[in-house]
Design an enzyme around this catalytic site. Structure first.
Site, short mmCIF file in Angstrom:
data_model
loop_
_atom_site.label_atom_id
_atom_site.label_comp_id
_atom_site.label_asym_id
_atom_site.label_seq_id
_atom_site.Cartn_x
_atom_site.Cartn_y
_atom_site.Cartn_z
N ASP A 79 6.52 90.43 5.96
CA ASP A 79 7.51 91.28 6.61
C ASP A 79 7.40 91.08 8.12
OD1 ASP A 79 8.44 94.17 7.78
OD2 ASP A 79 9.36 93.75 5.84
N ARG A 111 5.48 94.35 -8.04
CA ARG A 111 5.34 95.26 -6.91
C ARG A 111 5.26 96.73 -7.33
NH1 ARG A 111 5.53 97.19 -3.23
NH2 ARG A 111 7.51 97.47 -2.20
N TYR A 169 12.71 98.04 16.57
CA TYR A 169 12.06 98.84 15.52
C TYR A 169 10.97 99.75 16.10
CZ TYR A 169 14.00 96.71 11.27
OH TYR A 169 14.82 96.31 10.24
N ARG A 222 13.76 92.05 -4.66
CA ARG A 222 13.94 93.07 -5.69
C ARG A 222 15.06 92.74 -6.68
NH1 ARG A 222 14.69 98.10 -1.83
NH2 ARG A 222 15.69 96.43 -0.64
N ARG A 252 15.45 86.27 1.81
CA ARG A 252 15.05 87.28 0.80
C ARG A 252 15.12 86.74 -0.62
NH1 ARG A 252 17.88 92.09 3.41
NH2 ARG A 252 16.56 92.45 5.20
#
Length: 367
Positions: A86, A50, A164, A41, A37
């Site tokens: 992703d 973004r 998921y 963010r 990552r």
């Protein structure tokens, strides 16, 4: 397609291959480092890029993915880039809907509930048609990196993706997905096999597009015990390494190093070491010395600083890095965190981590 930025040929010469050499077990003058990552963010420029975009729309924009992949490299002397994407693009390629819900994360409006729901999935996936946008992002980014560092491609592993697809999002227990393993073992294997076949083609496509290493994320390994991991995760992890390598050979593509990261699968390190990957990634719950003892000398280790260590003062980060390097040794080792960076981390502290790895490993190699 004649523009060089679109063609997976004529890539710039690689200037820093330290990460690739460590992955292959060759000697390095310092320990290479990157962060899971690292495009994320915690960087104000990431939030700016973004801001207005839907998350998966960003994933489908090669330009945006390229920009986000390059951002951390403008700030820190990292030894590898990992393509911004992703793991849930694979369930999307199988025909499932996934939306990013603010404050909640990825959500499947229609998760798999019954075995019959497997029939709704695409049984044959043309990865170029469904995931070509990732390949374009990889090609564009590889050119845009100008040979600065190697580019890593990745995929989620079958069990993590299956969990998921059944849970419909994040879950503390994965009880719905795990109940399939106990109630519907045959259907579970059918789904895992379908995912495996798509992942193999997807990873090979990433190499064809310009990826120079591949990482498989089994992020939900820790929800399985040793028996379930042996039955429902490990065989597919092995098949992916085998399948990718044989396809790369038959398509005359480079045999790139492969990394497997099975979070919290400390009970399976020996098996993972023999699963056909050049590198085994470790989370922060494993002692470096124990991992080395279980995995042996023929596989490179990657990891495993607790991400929360980056909340410590900068000089403390340096001490923790030094200790980590003493545990792993500077060779056959790629420094990383034991999981991804968190959104509220300070970029300065990430920089301190990267610089400490370089400084301490150079010093240890000299002495």
């Amino acid at each position: 397609v004649s523009a060089p930025s679109c063609s997976p040929k004529g890539f710039p010469k690689l200037k820093n291959d330290t990460f690739l050499r460590a992955a292959r077990g060759e000697e390095t003058e310092y320990t290479p480092v990157w962060c899971m990552r690292q495009a994320g963010r915690y960087l104000p420029e990431f939030r700016e890029t973004r801001a207005a975009q839907d998350f998966f729309a960003t994933c489908r924009s090669p330009k945006a993915c390229c920009e986000l992949t390059l951002q951390p490299l403008r700030r820190f002397p990292l030894d590898a880039a990992i393509i911004f994407s992703d793991i849930l693009v694979v369930p999307q390629a199988l025909g499932m809907d996934v939306v990013m819900t603010p404050g909640k994360g990825p959500t499947f409006p229609e998760p798999l509930k019954e075995v019959e729901d497997l029939l709704k999935l695409r049984q044959k996936v043309d990865v170029t048609a469904e995931l070509g946008y990732v390949f374009e992002a990889i090609t564009l980014t590889r050119h845009s990196l100008e040979g600065k560092v190697p580019l890593i491609g990745f995929s989620g592993a079958p069990w993590t993706l299956m969990s998921y697809m059944i849970e419909g999002g994040g879950s503390a227990t994965l009880a719905k997905a795990k109940s399939w393993l106990y109630r519907h073992p045959d259907a579970s294997h059918r789904l895992l096999r379908l995912l495996t076949d798509v992942i193999i083609d997807y990873l090979v496509g990433q190499v064809a597009a310009g990826a120079q290493a591949l990482q498989l994320f089994e992020s939900h390994a820790g929800h399985l015990g040793p028996e379930q991991f042996q039955a429902f995760a490990l065989p597919y992890i092995r098949d992916i390494a085998r399948g990718v390598k044989s396809k790369l050979k038959s398509e005359a593509l480079p045999l790139v190093p492969m990394i497997v990261f099975a979070k919290d699968a400390h009970y399976a390190l020996g098996d993972l070491a023999r699963a056909g990957y050049e590198v085994v990634g470790l989370d922060w719950t494993v002692r470096p010395q124990d991992a080395r003892a279980q995995i042996g000398k023929d596989v490179t280790l990657q990891g495993n600083l607790d991400p929360c260590a980056l909340y410590a003062p900068k000089e403390k980060i340096g001490e923790l890095v030094k200790k980590m390097l003493e545990g792993f040794g500077t060779q056959r080792y790629i420094a990383n965190l034991g999981h991804g960076l968190y959104p509220d981390m300070s970029p300065e502290h990430v920089g301190a981590f990267v610089e400490a790895v370089h400084a301490h490993s150079r010093h240890m190699n000299k002495h």
